[in-house]
Design a protein around this motif. Structure first.
Motif, mmCIF file in Angstrom:
data_model
loop_
_atom_site.group_PDB
_atom_site.id
_atom_site.type_symbol
_atom_site.label_atom_id
_atom_site.label_comp_id
_atom_site.label_asym_id
_atom_site.label_seq_id
_atom_site.Cartn_x
_atom_site.Cartn_y
_atom_site.Cartn_z
ATOM 1 N N LEU A 1 -7.737 -0.041 0.222
ATOM 2 C CA LEU A 1 -7.727 -1.249 -0.609
ATOM 3 C C LEU A 1 -8.632 -1.069 -1.834
ATOM 4 O O LEU A 1 -8.217 -1.312 -2.969
ATOM 5 C CB LEU A 1 -8.201 -2.447 0.228
ATOM 6 C CG LEU A 1 -8.287 -3.768 -0.502
ATOM 7 C CD1 LEU A 1 -7.109 -4.658 -0.069
ATOM 8 C CD2 LEU A 1 -9.561 -4.511 -0.197
ATOM 9 N N SER B 1 -10.718 -3.482 10.026
ATOM 10 C CA SER B 1 -11.647 -3.841 8.941
ATOM 11 C C SER B 1 -11.248 -5.174 8.310
ATOM 12 O O SER B 1 -12.002 -5.739 7.536
ATOM 13 C CB SER B 1 -11.716 -2.719 7.900
ATOM 14 O OG SER B 1 -10.429 -2.437 7.404
ATOM 15 N N PHE C 1 0.856 -1.201 0.000
ATOM 16 C CA PHE C 1 0.000 0.000 0.000
ATOM 17 C C PHE C 1 0.890 1.249 0.000
ATOM 18 O O PHE C 1 0.448 2.326 -0.364
ATOM 19 C CB PHE C 1 -0.885 0.046 1.252
ATOM 20 C CG PHE C 1 -2.142 -0.802 1.196
ATOM 21 C CD1 PHE C 1 -2.321 -1.776 0.234
ATOM 22 C CD2 PHE C 1 -3.158 -0.606 2.116
ATOM 23 C CE1 PHE C 1 -3.470 -2.556 0.195
ATOM 24 C CE2 PHE C 1 -4.316 -1.366 2.085
ATOM 25 C CZ PHE C 1 -4.477 -2.348 1.131
ATOM 26 N N TYR D 1 5.165 -5.329 17.545
ATOM 27 C CA TYR D 1 5.497 -6.003 16.283
ATOM 28 C C TYR D 1 6.151 -7.382 16.515
ATOM 29 O O TYR D 1 6.968 -7.823 15.699
ATOM 30 C CB TYR D 1 6.455 -5.150 15.440
ATOM 31 C CG TYR D 1 5.889 -3.881 14.842
ATOM 32 C CD1 TYR D 1 4.591 -3.454 15.105
ATOM 33 C CD2 TYR D 1 6.663 -3.105 13.980
ATOM 34 C CE1 TYR D 1 4.090 -2.279 14.550
ATOM 35 C CE2 TYR D 1 6.170 -1.929 13.411
ATOM 36 C CZ TYR D 1 4.891 -1.524 13.704
ATOM 37 O OH TYR D 1 4.405 -0.362 13.152
HETATM 38 P P1 FAD Z 1 0.073 -9.891 11.138
HETATM 39 O O1 FAD Z 1 0.094 -8.940 10.004
HETATM 40 O O2 FAD Z 1 0.343 -11.311 10.845
HETATM 41 O O3 FAD Z 1 1.090 -9.410 12.266
HETATM 42 C C1 FAD Z 1 1.106 -8.079 12.712
HETATM 43 C C2 FAD Z 1 2.310 -7.893 13.649
HETATM 44 O O4 FAD Z 1 2.068 -8.595 14.860
HETATM 45 C C3 FAD Z 1 3.627 -8.433 13.111
HETATM 46 O O5 FAD Z 1 4.672 -7.619 13.543
HETATM 47 C C4 FAD Z 1 3.748 -9.801 13.736
HETATM 48 O O6 FAD Z 1 5.103 -10.200 13.876
HETATM 49 C C5 FAD Z 1 3.095 -9.558 15.089
HETATM 50 N N1 FAD Z 1 2.451 -10.756 15.637
HETATM 51 C C6 FAD Z 1 1.520 -11.528 15.035
HETATM 52 N N2 FAD Z 1 1.143 -12.508 15.868
HETATM 53 C C7 FAD Z 1 1.868 -12.346 17.006
HETATM 54 C C8 FAD Z 1 1.961 -13.071 18.229
HETATM 55 N N3 FAD Z 1 1.204 -14.128 18.454
HETATM 56 N N4 FAD Z 1 2.835 -12.648 19.156
HETATM 57 C C9 FAD Z 1 3.604 -11.554 18.943
HETATM 58 N N5 FAD Z 1 3.555 -10.825 17.820
HETATM 59 C C10 FAD Z 1 2.704 -11.226 16.864
HETATM 60 N N6 FAD Z 1 -5.316 -2.312 11.506
HETATM 61 C C11 FAD Z 1 -6.022 -1.687 12.463
HETATM 62 O O7 FAD Z 1 -5.542 -1.561 13.591
HETATM 63 N N7 FAD Z 1 -7.264 -1.197 12.199
HETATM 64 C C12 FAD Z 1 -7.864 -1.314 10.991
HETATM 65 O O8 FAD Z 1 -9.013 -0.923 10.838
HETATM 66 C C13 FAD Z 1 -7.125 -1.945 9.948
HETATM 67 N N8 FAD Z 1 -7.650 -2.074 8.706
HETATM 68 C C14 FAD Z 1 -6.933 -2.705 7.722
HETATM 69 C C15 FAD Z 1 -7.464 -2.853 6.427
HETATM 70 C C16 FAD Z 1 -6.725 -3.451 5.410
HETATM 71 C C17 FAD Z 1 -7.323 -3.595 4.038
HETATM 72 C C18 FAD Z 1 -5.441 -3.947 5.699
HETATM 73 C C19 FAD Z 1 -4.632 -4.621 4.636
HETATM 74 C C20 FAD Z 1 -4.901 -3.827 6.975
HETATM 75 C C21 FAD Z 1 -5.633 -3.214 7.996
HETATM 76 N N9 FAD Z 1 -5.121 -3.101 9.292
HETATM 77 C C22 FAD Z 1 -5.835 -2.456 10.265
HETATM 78 C C23 FAD Z 1 -3.855 -3.734 9.641
HETATM 79 C C24 FAD Z 1 -4.039 -5.230 10.053
HETATM 80 O O9 FAD Z 1 -4.995 -5.852 9.236
HETATM 81 C C25 FAD Z 1 -4.503 -5.397 11.466
HETATM 82 O O10 FAD Z 1 -3.684 -4.715 12.372
HETATM 83 C C26 FAD Z 1 -4.611 -6.875 11.874
HETATM 84 O O11 FAD Z 1 -5.171 -6.951 13.142
HETATM 85 C C27 FAD Z 1 -3.306 -7.620 11.868
HETATM 86 O O12 FAD Z 1 -3.571 -8.976 12.193
HETATM 87 P P2 FAD Z 1 -2.774 -10.147 11.492
HETATM 88 O O13 FAD Z 1 -3.177 -11.422 12.140
HETATM 89 O O14 FAD Z 1 -2.913 -10.084 10.039
HETATM 90 O O15 FAD Z 1 -1.299 -9.758 11.940
#
Ligand code: FAD
Length: 449
Positions: free
Chosen positions: A319, A135, A31, A196
């Motif tokens: 997105l 989201s 992005f 992170y």
């Molecule tokens: P990941 O992307 O897999 O991990 C995120 C981070 O957490 C990484 O640094 C990873 O190493 C760490 N991590 C993962 N699991 C653990 C664990 N068990 N222990 C320690 N560290 C860990 N974010 C928001 O806050 N609000 C929103 O509204 C939002 N909207 C989004 C919309 C879109 C279209 C996209 C692409 C992203 C958005 N995000 C948003 C960002 C993201 O989707 C969220 O923060 C989501 O909760 C991340 O979850 P994940 O499981 O995909 O984490």
């Protein structure tokens, strides 16, 4: 892959196919054109998918013995390359550690890889739901949300993840010579909240829940962006109206929402909301007061079918916009508390068509404030930085989404408590190396490989 760590993991679920490993090494970093250039060649050597805490302890020990970098991954929906390994090594995908262990009134205990929507499916049976969700709610895991997220749908009522009370307890696996399991409760959770995954592997969490109302969805349109914003602000402050989402989109952003086109008239600002069905009548009175037009309304039951309105808000707006015009990027801005929304108006007018206004209202220390995830017509990195600097000189706070460094994003300063915790639990600096500035500055050999 021939590596000293392989024999230590060969009883576990491993992914070695280079294409799959490359896919599991990435998130939504692209992005940002700035991050795209910096991160697109970064890839892990191997992925492991543990299913129990005992297996996670085994992985931690194997990494410590072989000094292999370890990056934890939930669903990989982060936006800032949080789970992209800068130094190769192992990715630990936790999506198979996904049980809801118990639910009590207002509280649940869940494993880190549980998807947010899957958690709600269980807790709603008892009338409760997650307080706030990104989201990406349908795919994101709770561990990833705590590790890399900040807030979202529900934040208009409950504030952000960082606010005291929005995370009750965590179990964390350490990366010491003999990895241990620590339990952090109360304010102690802040040691790993939004770090992170640089200073501990979260395996289990106790999270607070809110009442699960039947949420109606609606779109209200306005001729004027500022009138729509004032409506959003007033709705945010209307304590008697129960709501979960107030998302404002200046034209032409609504034109990017393909599935909603029938409800988005040309040239109008659109306000996307989620309101408790019991509050719809008073919500209607507020719409009348501001002269808005309801172009879309679904009951909670109807909203289960078709496009979920929430999936056009927060960063899903970016997105959808990028699906139409991939040259668009975004900003993340927090405006100061101001009932007149003067700075919102100034920046809306100042940048015109170069920075398209998208507001999300949320609660900051009890006060309703607008955050913005503006869309930016990207030209160069210098111009992007100029836009950011202008916002900051005018008094807006930018949580920069164009950096993968933890402290350079939303925090702006080193969190010494988190750095000290890393020194204790990850003395070799193996967890997600290169992301925590406080550690890079402290460590003589900050980077492996
Ligand atoms: P990941 O992307 O897999 O991990 C995120 C981070 O957490 C990484 O640094 C990873 O190493 C760490 N991590 C993962 N699991 C653990 C664990 N068990 N222990 C320690 N560290 C860990 N974010 C928001 O806050 N609000 C929103 O509204 C939002 N909207 C989004 C919309 C879109 C279209 C996209 C692409 C992203 C958005 N995000 C948003 C960002 C993201 O989707 C969220 O923060 C989501 O909760 C991340 O979850 P994940 O499981 O995909 O984490």
């Amino acid at each position: 892959m021939s590596s000293p760590i392989l024999p230590l993991l060969n009883n576990l679920d491993l992914v070695q196919d280079p294409n799959q490993v490359a896919k599991l090494s990435k998130d939504y970093y692209y992005f940002s054109p700035v991050l795209k250039a910096k991160l697109e060649d970064k890839v892990a050597d191997l992925v492991v998918r543990p299913t129990t805490e005992a297996e996670i302890l085994q992985v931690a020990k194997a990494c410590v013995v072989t000094k292999t970098p370890l990056t934890v991954r939930g669903a990989g929906t982060g936006n800032y390359g949080q789970c992209i390994p800068l130094a190769g090594g192992l990715i630990m995908d936790l999506s198979n550690l996904n049980q809801v262990k118990w639910v009590k009134p207002g509280q649940a205990c869940v494993e880190a890889g549980a998807r947010l929507a899957a958690i709600d499916k269980v807790t709603r049976q008892q009338g409760w739901e997650i307080r706030m969700a990104p989201s990406t709610y349908r795919t994101a895991t709770i561990g990833g949300f705590i590790g890399g997220g900040s807030g979202g749908i529900g934040s208009i009522t409950y504030g952000q993840l960082a606010d005291r009370g929005n995370l009750s307890a965590v179990r964390v696996v350490t990366m010491e010579d003999e990895p241990r399991i620590l339990e952090l409760r109360g304010d102690e959770v802040q040691k790993v909240n939004h770090a992170y995954g640089t200073n501990g592997i979260i395996t289990e969490l106790e999270i607070p829940l809110g009442p699960a109302y039947p949420w109606a969805e609606a779109i209200v349109t306005f001729d004027d962006f500022m009138e729509a914003s004032r409506f959003g602000y007033t709705l945010g402050e209307a304590d008697g109206i129960i709501k979960k989402l107030i998302s404002i989109h200046a034209w032409p952003i609504p034109s990017y929402f393909g599935a909603l086109q029938a409800s988005l008239p040309e040239g109008k600002t659109a306000v996307l909301v989620m309101i408790a069905e019991s509050s719809l009548e008073s919500f209607g009175e507020l719409i009348k007061e501001f002269g808005g037009t309801v172009t879309y309304q679904k009951t909670a039951e109807e909203a289960k079918k078709g496009a979920a309105l929430a999936e056009f808000t927060w960063n899903h707006t970016t997105l959808h916009a990028r699906n139409v015009d991939p040259s668009l990027t975004y900003l993340q801005t927090l405006f100061p508390y101001d009932t007149d929304l003067k700075l919102v108006e100034h920046l809306y007018q100042h940048f015109g068509d170069e920075v398209l206004m998208h507001l999300e209202f949320f609660r900051v220390h009890g006060q309703v404030c607008p955050a913005a995830l503006q869309l930016v017509r990207y030209t160069t990195e210098d111009r992007l930085n100029e836009i950011i600097r202008y916002h900051e000189t005018q008094g807006a706070f930018i949580a920069n989404p164009h950096t993968y460094i933890l402290e350079d994003g939303g925090r702006k300063e080193i969190n010494q408590t988190q750095v000290n915790f890393k020194a204790q639990v990850d003395p070799y600096g193996l967890l997600n190396p290169g992301k925590m500035r406080g550690w890079l500055e402290r460590s003589a050999t900050p980077f492996l490989r």
